[in-house]
Scaffold this active site. Structure first.
Site, PDB file in Angstrom:
ATOM      1  N   ASP A 159     -18.412  26.287 -15.928  1.00 15.56           N
ATOM      2  CA  ASP A 159     -18.755  27.670 -15.588  1.00 15.56           C
ATOM      3  C   ASP A 159     -17.743  28.256 -14.607  1.00 15.56           C
ATOM      4  O   ASP A 159     -16.952  27.525 -13.980  1.00 15.56           O
ATOM      5  CB  ASP A 159     -20.177  27.704 -14.996  1.00 15.56           C
ATOM      6  N   ASP A 212     -24.936  35.697 -20.873  1.00 13.08           N
ATOM      7  CA  ASP A 212     -26.178  35.238 -20.241  1.00 13.08           C
ATOM      8  C   ASP A 212     -27.381  35.976 -20.817  1.00 13.08           C
ATOM      9  O   ASP A 212     -28.521  35.600 -20.568  1.00 13.08           O
ATOM     10  CB  ASP A 212     -26.124  35.466 -18.729  1.00 13.08           C
TER      11      ASP A 212
HETATM   12  C1  GLA Z   1     -24.024  31.203 -15.138  1.00 11.85           C
HETATM   13  C2  GLA Z   1     -24.187  30.750 -16.570  1.00 11.85           C
HETATM   14  C3  GLA Z   1     -25.634  30.429 -16.855  1.00 11.85           C
HETATM   15  C4  GLA Z   1     -26.094  29.354 -15.898  1.00 11.85           C
HETATM   16  C5  GLA Z   1     -25.855  29.789 -14.466  1.00 11.85           C
HETATM   17  C6  GLA Z   1     -26.124  28.656 -13.492  1.00 11.85           C
HETATM   18  O1  GLA Z   1     -24.649  32.428 -14.931  1.00 11.85           O
HETATM   19  O2  GLA Z   1     -23.690  31.703 -17.459  1.00 11.85           O
HETATM   20  O3  GLA Z   1     -25.822  30.004 -18.181  1.00 11.85           O
HETATM   21  O4  GLA Z   1     -25.399  28.175 -16.164  1.00 11.85           O
HETATM   22  O5  GLA Z   1     -24.529  30.226 -14.255  1.00 11.85           O
HETATM   23  O6  GLA Z   1     -25.948  29.030 -12.174  1.00 11.85           O
END
Ligand code: GLA
Length: 746
Positions: free
Chosen positions: A487, A557
């Protein structure tokens, strides 16, 4: 008239000429001309030549020409009054800024002595295999060399272009602007398509008529960005009229497209010149850019891929999908369809524990999940997003015996194990930051802007690179981990690098990304079984650069199944469904509070690489049964869905009541069709679906994954029937979905 002639001519040539062809000699041309270079692949020919002044000039990019066809040699265009010199009117392959160039340059430099004039002339061509070559250019006076790399894929005709800029002078030069390539299209009226968005709203397809002037699409954020994606498509307006249609046709017409393989700040400029020609320049974003080349040093640009299709945007995206699967992805040319994953992020957020994850893993295994992924929250003092990033030890309160008991349990349930990491980030509340506050991107003495309570480690620094690579290697060596969700949850601010002299600090824009790629490459080499997802708060780091090192991406997301339909639609203009992860999450959805059935959510996600991200602790027996049935049905046709030829039959965008996609396997033995309603009004039924891409003479058997057809629909019919007569679905109501497969009967 012109178009009809062109497509007729095209089809004659494509059906009869399958041989690859490459000419790199002056001999085939008239004595007065310079050399002409030609690359052929798929349905495409690309040609350029050297004009009488020595410029490298674009000659042709479009449908494939006959092998014996002569390409008229390069002749510099005339001066247009006294205001536009030939240097500006002539389309160059890679223009240096100098000698009165008013169009976008590919390269702009300043020498230490203040000289800023750069005029690049042809030196030599070096073939590099049957469809590849290097062209050496040199400034007319200084020892500044540029090697242009060209390599065409024989199947798709997609051309990879990049440049290597070399300083053989005795003094340093500052590169202020460096493109990977410049593309010139024939004079015509065009529609530009490009992708924009924001967090939770990525992949909006925009279309607009190209008008005189410059359109800029870019990221200044240090990474690819949610806001715009480094992909474009330019469709020739079929009407050829000034008031021609705005929307580019999906399955017909000429389209030129490109994608930049770079995960840092980037920029495309799309110019329509005063002479009606359209030029696209793309590469490093010149904003805040500066790369000092000392004597003997060189700078390699990213690769800019470009392609051509005469089958509309649908044809263009099918070429790109095939190219990505066959040439870009780490396991190309034959990457396996992605495992169906379970991820608990939306169910538990940071609240992960050994017992809680095991309980979810047991339920996930019962529906046929292949891979169990633990998301954020397992490390350091990570209770929420205020602390812990940078401290990559297993949290002893949540996992008193380390990760092993959970991983062993996941394995015993027949799944492999994946883990979330965010290596480039640090919370100020972390041991790492307390120990190394100088490791973050910053300008000394200035505030350090936080986003999501975190800062960015300066990965350009050798010590930071070593730290990241060290902890990741240790994590993968000590634990049986099959997959990393990598990420990256913010963009740059204060991008200083005070380890270097001031005039070298802007190199951070290049070296950061190079080190990112190097770490990913090293990890994959040391741990050949590892698979990696590129995530950046959703789809903030999706491009052909990162996709060389990552097997899949997290498009957004936003997992609302209806929103996802239009995001997935936009995504597939540039990227293959093979990499498009799509989770089924809870209803009502957290973002729009929309309620949908599990079957609708499943079918929305099954258009890409399926995952489940719902809270399984709340599921009913019926939910488990539905998911199990549909995961099994998905597994049986997954390769067709994610690697087949995609036809976007009905667009979900612009308030459409309906949407539908179809994918056909390469051998045309199988097709899978998805259909969705947003709402139906006034009792209107679902539009007739006339399928595409089937073998007209084969018979196909119909099997429903979900839903049904109107009475009287045959169980089996010819490809012609499905494509010409078409199928009427019995699908009405709000947020309803259906899916079926067709299988060739032997
Ligand atoms: C980002 C990712 C999510 C999740 C969060 C965790 O927003 O896109 O899918 O993994 O971080 O903090």
């Amino acid at each position: 008239m012109n178009n009809t002639f062109k497509s007729l001519r095209f089809s004659v040539f494509t059906s009869s000429l399958l041989l690859l062809f490459f000419i790199a000699s002056a001999n085939a041309q008239t004595a007065a001309s310079g050399p002409v270079f030609r690359l052929d692949g798929g349905n495409t020919t690309y040609a350029f030549g050297v004009n009488e002044r020595g410029d490298l000039q674009t000659l042709y990019w479009g449908g494939r020409l006959g092998p014996h066809d002569q390409i008229p040699p390069a002749h510099s265009y005339p001066e247009w009054a006294s205001f536009d010199s030939p240097n500006t009117t002539t389309p160059q392959e890679y223009a240096g800024w100098g000698a009165g160039l008013y169009t976008e340059p590919a390269l702009k430099i300043t020498s230490q002595d203040g000289n800023r004039d750069l005029v690049l002339h042809f030196v030599k061509a070096t073939p590099d295999g049957p469809q590849a070559m290097d062209i050496l250019l040199k400034d007319i006076a200084r020892e500044i060399y540029v090697t242009l790399h060209y390599s065409m894929d024989p199947e798709t005709g997609i051309l990879a272009r990049s440049a290597s800029i070399e300083n053989r002078d005795k003094q340093p030069v500052m590169i202020e602007q460096a493109a990977a390539a410049q593309w010139t299209l024939p004079p015509a009226r065009y529609t530009l398509s490009y992708l924009t968005g924001r967090w939770a709203s990525e992949w909006t397809l925009n279309q607009e008529t190209i008008r005189p002037g410059t359109r800029v699409i870019e990221s200044r954020r240090g990474s690819t960005g949610h806001q715009a994606n480094p992909w474009f498509a330019i469709s020739r307006d079929a009407s050829q009229s000034a008031a021609g249609p705005l929307l580019a046709p999906e399955e017909s017409g000429e389209v030129w497209f490109g994608a930049l393989a770079w995960s840092g700040s980037w920029r495309f400029t799309i110019d329509e010149t005063q002479f009606d020609s359209v030029r696209v320049t793309g590469g490093f974003n010149p904003f805040d850019f500066g790369y000092k080349l000392k004597p003997g040093e060189h700078l390699e640009t990213p690769v800019f891929y470009g392609g051509y299709s005469n089958r509309g945007l649908g044809g263009a995206s099918r070429l790109l999908h095939h190219f990505e699967v066959a040439h870009i992805l780490p396991r190309a040319p034959d990457p396996k369809p992605r495992p169906v994953i379970y991820n608990s992020w939306e169910a538990t957020e940071f609240n992960v524990t050994e017992a809680g994850q095991i309980a979810l893993a047991e339920k996930a295994a019962s529906i046929g999940i292949d891979r169990f992924v633990m998301d954020d929250g397992w490390f350091g003092q990570r209770k929420d997003d205020h602390a812990g990033l940078g401290d990559w030890y297993v949290n002893p309160q949540k996992f008193p015996n380390g990760l092993k008991p959970l991983i062993d349990k996941v394995h015993s349930l027949g799944m492999d194990f994946g883990l979330w990491v965010e290596p480039e980030m640090v919370n100020p509340d972390s041991d790492l930051y307390r120990k190394h506050p100088d490791w973050v991107l910053n300008f000394p003495g200035r505030p350090r802007t936080e986003q999501r309570n975190q800062m960015i480690l300066n990965l350009a620094r050798p010590d930071v690179r070593e730290y990241l690579e060290g902890f990741l290697d240790k994590l993968l060596t000590e634990n049986d981990i099959a997959f990393l969700k990598w990420d990256y949850n913010r963009n740059w601010s204060e991008p200083g690098w005070d380890q270097l002299p001031p005039d070298e600090q802007k190199q951070v824009y290049v070296e950061f990304i190079r080190n990112l790629y190097a770490i990913l490459a090293d990890l994959r080499k040391k741990h050949p079984k590892i698979e990696i997802e590129s995530c950046s708060g959703g789809g903030g780091r999706v491009d052909l650069g990162i996709l060389r090192y990552t097997d899949e991406v997290w498009p957004s997301d936003n997992t609302d199944p209806f929103d996802r339909l239009s995001m997935q639609d936009g995504f597939t203009y540039a990227y293959t469904p093979q990499v498009m992860m799509a989770w089924v999450t809870d209803s009502p959805h957290w973002l729009n509070f929309r309620s949908t059935t599990l079957a609708y959510r499943m079918l929305s996600s099954m258009q890409g690489s399926l995952g489940i991200g719902a809270n399984l602790n709340k599921w009913t027996a019926e939910d488990f049964a539905t998911a199990k049935r549909l995961i099994a049905a998905y597994h049986a046709v997954q390769r067709t869905i994610v690697q087949g030829d995609l036809y976007r039959l009905i667009s979900p965008c612009d308030g459409s009541e309906f949407s539908s996609t179809e994918t056909v396997s390469h051998d045309k033995n199988q097709a899978v069709v998805f259909a969705f309603t947003h709402s139906t009004q006034e009792g209107r039924g679902y539009p007739l679906l006339q399928l595409q891409g089937l073998d007209p003479n084969a018979d196909y058997q119909l099997t429903w994954l979900e839903g049904k057809a109107m009475p009287g629909t045959p169980q089996s019919a010819s490809g012609d029937w499905w494509m010409s007569h078409g199928i009427n679905l019995d699908l009405r109501g709000d947020f309803r979905a259906a899916a079926f497969r067709l299988d060739r009967q032997k």
